[in-house]
Design an enzyme around this catalytic site. Structure first.
Site: not given
Ligand code: NAP
Length: 317
Positions: A284, A237, A266
């Protein structure tokens, strides 16, 4: 009929499986839920399948005193966007999709290790820009992974899958940290202290869950302990890594490069990262393969079914 809400479109097979059993509403846009939408989900549905970015905070749960919603069957293994304690206090169960994501995310870590260590992104940009003048013996020399040491931060499902790929596939030595040492069927050295691990390895790979416990776990001190030729890879993360400290470490040559799948804020990616040639940046992509997203979706649907059949949740968190 039980009313279920999907916060994003999921693969057709998953929506079909859910429709066969539930009265399903699918939100057709791909942005995170707004607070108003979360309020409606908790008020109007028996269960929902939220995902990354749907910030079910304590405030959101507190805003609905008697929620109709009894289960959040999260799509994804990471659930740091849901305040699980506040959900439990509101009488809402939470499940996730462990296992379904493991191999694909480990593959993405390997992709990033190769991209950053072997300068693949930089090479591709050079070629696409018309700047390649042909092979020569000293062009774009990167770091060979074979025989090097990888340090895994968080030796859970994904961490172990990465470690196996590194050991069996690339002939790398494996060192790791996690809250407890693991019994593993391959050689790996447990290094409990994070800075000692960072100092000892050629590639440091982050595979811990997000959340308050791991927020900024990788800070200037950890980056400063790394060797100047070493690379950092983050598939966990974004906010596990203090992004400003990472940018500073890259700019000043404290570390050699980084491969990132996730970002602190993000989908915002700092210009400073984009500007650096020695950084590989993916949007991602960890689990982005159709069959993986189908497996994840089916796991969420199975949790919904078990819950409304009165059975134990297969993947309660
Ligand atoms: P997992 O099996 O629960 O493994 C997590 C590991 O992290 C465990 O080994 C745990 O240690 C360790 N850990 C937890 N807190 C720690 C801390 N404070 N310090 C050191 N180690 C700590 O989870 P997983 O299935 O491997 O998934 C890991 C994470 O990857 C997910 O939570 C998710 O956020 C992320 N992820 C990202 C993508 C992507 O698309 N990029 C895809 C899937 C998952 P112990 O075992 O000792 O408790």
């Amino acid at each position: 009929m039980t009313k279920v809400f999907f916060s994003r479109p999921l693969p057709a097979s998953v929506q079909q499986a859910a429709r066969a059993r539930f009265d399903l509403d699918v939100r057709e846009i791909t942005t995170p839920l707004t607070e108003d939408e979360m309020h409606r989900v908790l008020t109007e549905y028996d269960a929902a399948v939220p995902t990354l970015g749907d910030m079910f905070s304590a405030e959101v749960f507190a805003s609905v005193p008697a929620p109709r919603c009894k289960l959040l069957a999260n799509f994804g293994v990471g659930y740091n966007h849901i305040d699980v304690a506040a959900a439990a206090a509101a009488g809402i169960a939470v499940s996730n999709t462990p296992g379904a994501v493991t191999d694909a995310t480990a593959d993405t870590a390997m992709c990033l290790m190769l991209m950053t260590a072997r300068r693949a992104g930089e090479g591709e940009r050079l070629l696409r820009a018309g700047g390649w003048e042909g092979w020569h013996p000293t062009q774009l020399l990167g770091m060979h992974l074979g025989g090097k040491t990888v340090g895994i931060v968080g030796m859970g499902r994904i961490g172990q899958a990465i470690a196996k790929r590194c050991h069996f596939g690339f002939g790398m030595d494996v060192a790791y940290t996690s809250r407890s040492p693991k019994e593993l069927d391959f050689p790996a050295t447990y290094v409990p202290e994070l800075k000692a691990l960072a100092a000892a390895v050629d590639v440091l790979v982050i595979a811990v869950p997000g959340g308050s416990e791991t927020h900024h776990l990788i800070d200037a001190a950890v980056l400063g302990a790394m060797q100047p030729h070493a690379h950092l890879v983050n598939i966990a993360r974004g906010n596990v890594v203090q992004e400003n400290a990472l940018i500073a470490a890259l700019q000043s040559g404290v570390i050699a490069g980084a491969g990132l799948d996730v970002y602190e804020f993000e989908p915002q990616v700092p210009e400073a990262l984009i500007a650096m040639e020695n950084v590989a940046l993916l949007p991602h992509l960890g689990t982005a393969a159709l069959e993986v997203r189908e497996d994840m979706g089916m796991m969420s649907v199975n949790n919904l079914k078990a819950f409304f059949d009165g059975k134990e949740l297969p993947n309660a968190v």
